[in-house]
Design an enzyme around this catalytic site. Structure first.
Site: not given
Ligand code: BG6
Length: 499
Positions: A46, A184, A247
């Protein structure tokens, strides 16, 4: 056949994840020539900004040695101002994406689209709903030219109930195979090497079980606290939800899983889910005995957790957790998995240590050494970060008369490969998502099973009054965590020694 165009659409592009991880990761793939065909990146947010301005902002995060590659890559990087949660905004976005792909000579149905939701978790479901209602996510099953996929960042829910609800909402609009839930840690080379080490070498797998392994330790230690504006998020989350649910458990799954039938997503993820299902859900008594939670306190010049920005002054959130977990299956029954993670600790390192049992008879030393406990000479240390190595601790004979033992190490270091730096995690994962390879992403049932384990601990804490130990900044956590090792199992590793 010419390769098709890929459009990577980052929704919520003005956040720092885009500049720190996503763009450098995509650029890294481009420089490595990893993409099969042309790629466009479209940042959506935005915040009013032109494409030129956005490119300028992103450039500040590009490493010096990647600037040459960036000069050409940035031509395919575009910015689009829109509220992706409003019908009108999404209609305009669709027009822009269609126009951009036509500029490259491709129709929308010959263009694969990866929607990366870099949004607050509460916005995942509304964003997917509206994208879907505008026909942006409809596609034939993979593989097909006009594929549509979603990458969803963590946290995926805050407990089992919310994760189930989120899965249900997403599945109203897309198929499971279109959803790429990112963790990740699975993109780290050294984490993937756990699979290679176990299944491409014949020597480890026969020993990889409760007959030979006495305990497994997984440490994810961080030196950072919750500075950098993360206090408010972290205070709602805590170490268990922020690190263990994703993780730490992902690393555990790769260490503990059975050999998959293949490296396809269906096989690898199926094996990981089986590990999570075998994780013992802790009773309140077990939580009290086998879990330690703690927070860091003011030490020297460093403020304690309670004084961090964004943290509530009556917070009861843990910044450290250690767990003695059990896996109830044939391979691991009886082997404790000692897990710990924390912030503001002495050293930043992530590693897995598998400690092997003692030889059946101590031929050389006679009676047990080391008090009543015989020495455990063998440990396999898989160093994930920042050191990237695999080390096997051994005892050898000290040269000279008599039979005096000396500990030594067989060592493999990633540096020895002279292959340059390992690619950042996001680089690898973004490429996999573009290629439609979901092996290193989390399946819906997997995330739910991981929450089930974590929720049992959380619920136990609530019922037990959530005891909270304290530790000084720059130490390796509270002394209470030492008590999770029992009998002759030894002590937590120090991130340096091999035995
Ligand atoms: C994130 C957590 O997922 O992982 C952070 O939210 C944590 O709290 C980070 O610091 C650790 O990642 P890495 O790759 O630096 O070990």
């Amino acid at each position: 056949m010419e390769p098709n165009l890929t459009q990577i659409v980052i929704i919520g592009a003005s956040g720092d994840l885009t500049a720190r991880k996503l763009i450098p990761g995509l650029l890294g793939n481009d420089i490595a020539g990893a993409f099969d065909g042309p790629v466009q990146v479209v940042g959506v947010s935005r915040t009013a900004m032109s494409t030129e301005e956005w490119r300028g902002e992103l450039e500040e995060w590009i490493d010096e040695d990647a600037l040459e590659g960036w000069a050409s890559f940035k031509e395919g990087v575009h910015y689009h101002v829109a509220d992706a949660l409003e019908e009108e905004g999404v209609e305009r976005l669709k027009e822009r994406l269609d126009a951009l792909c036509e500029e490259e000579g491709f129709g929308p149905r010959e263009t694969g689209r990866l929607f990366y939701l870099a949004l607050k978790p509460s916005l995942f479901a509304p964003a997917v709903k509206i994208l879907s209602e505008q026909g942006m996510l409809a596609c034939l099953p993979d593989p097909c030219a006009g594929w549509r996929r979603l990458v969803v960042e963590k946290p995926f829910g805050v407990d089992l109930e919310s994760a189930e609800a989120l899965n249900r909402s997403l599945l109203e609009y897309v198929r499971e195979e279109q959803i790429y839930r990112i963790d990740h840690y699975l993109g780290k080379e050294t984490v993937q090497n756990i699979i290679a080490l176990r299944f491409q070498n014949a020597i480890f797998e026969p020993l990889w079980n409760n007959k030979h392994i006495e305990s497994v330790e997984i440490t994810v230690a961080e030196t950072v606290g919750v500075e950098g504006g993360r206090g408010a998020y972290y205070d709602e989350s805590g170490a268990l939800r922020d690190m263990v649910q994703n993780h730490v458990l992902q690393v555990l799954a790769l260490v503990a899983m059975e050999p998959p039938n293949s490296m396809r997503a269906v096989d690898v993820r199926g094996e990981k889910v089986k590990v999570f299902r075998a994780l013992g859900l802790m009773t309140d008594e077990e939580v009290e005995r086998d879990v330690v939670r703690a927070r860091y306190v003011e030490t020297g010049d460093h403020v304690g957790y309670l004084e961090e920005e964004g943290v509530s002054s009556d917070s009861h959130t843990e910044t450290y957790v250690a767990i003695r977990a059990k896996i109830h299956n044939w391979r691991w029954s009886g082997v404790p998995f000692l897990l710990r993670t924390g912030k503001a600790l002495e050293r930043r390192y992530t590693e897995v240590v598998l400690r092997f049992r003692t030889p059946p008879l101590d031929l050389l030393n006679g009676p047990p050494v080391g008090g009543n406990c015989s020495l455990r000479p063998n440990a396999l240390r898989i160093q994930i970060q920042p050191e990237e190595s695999v080390r096997l601790g051994l005892l050898v004979k000290e040269p000279g008369a008599g039979m005096v033992m000396r500990p030594t190490t067989l060592k493999f270091d990633y540096d020895d490969l002279e292959a340059g730096d390992t690619a950042p995690a996001y680089q690898r994962l973004l490429l996999d998502a573009v290629e439609g390879n979901a092996t290193l992403f989390i399946r819906g049932d997997e995330v739910e099973e991981a929450w089930r384990f974590v929720d049992a601990i959380h619920d136990g804490w609530e019922r037990n009054g959530a005891p909270l130990a304290e530790y000084d900044i720059g130490t390796m956590g509270p002394d209470e965590a030492d008590g999770l090792f029992r009998g002759c199992e030894g002590v937590w590793g120090d991130g340096v020694s091999d035995v």
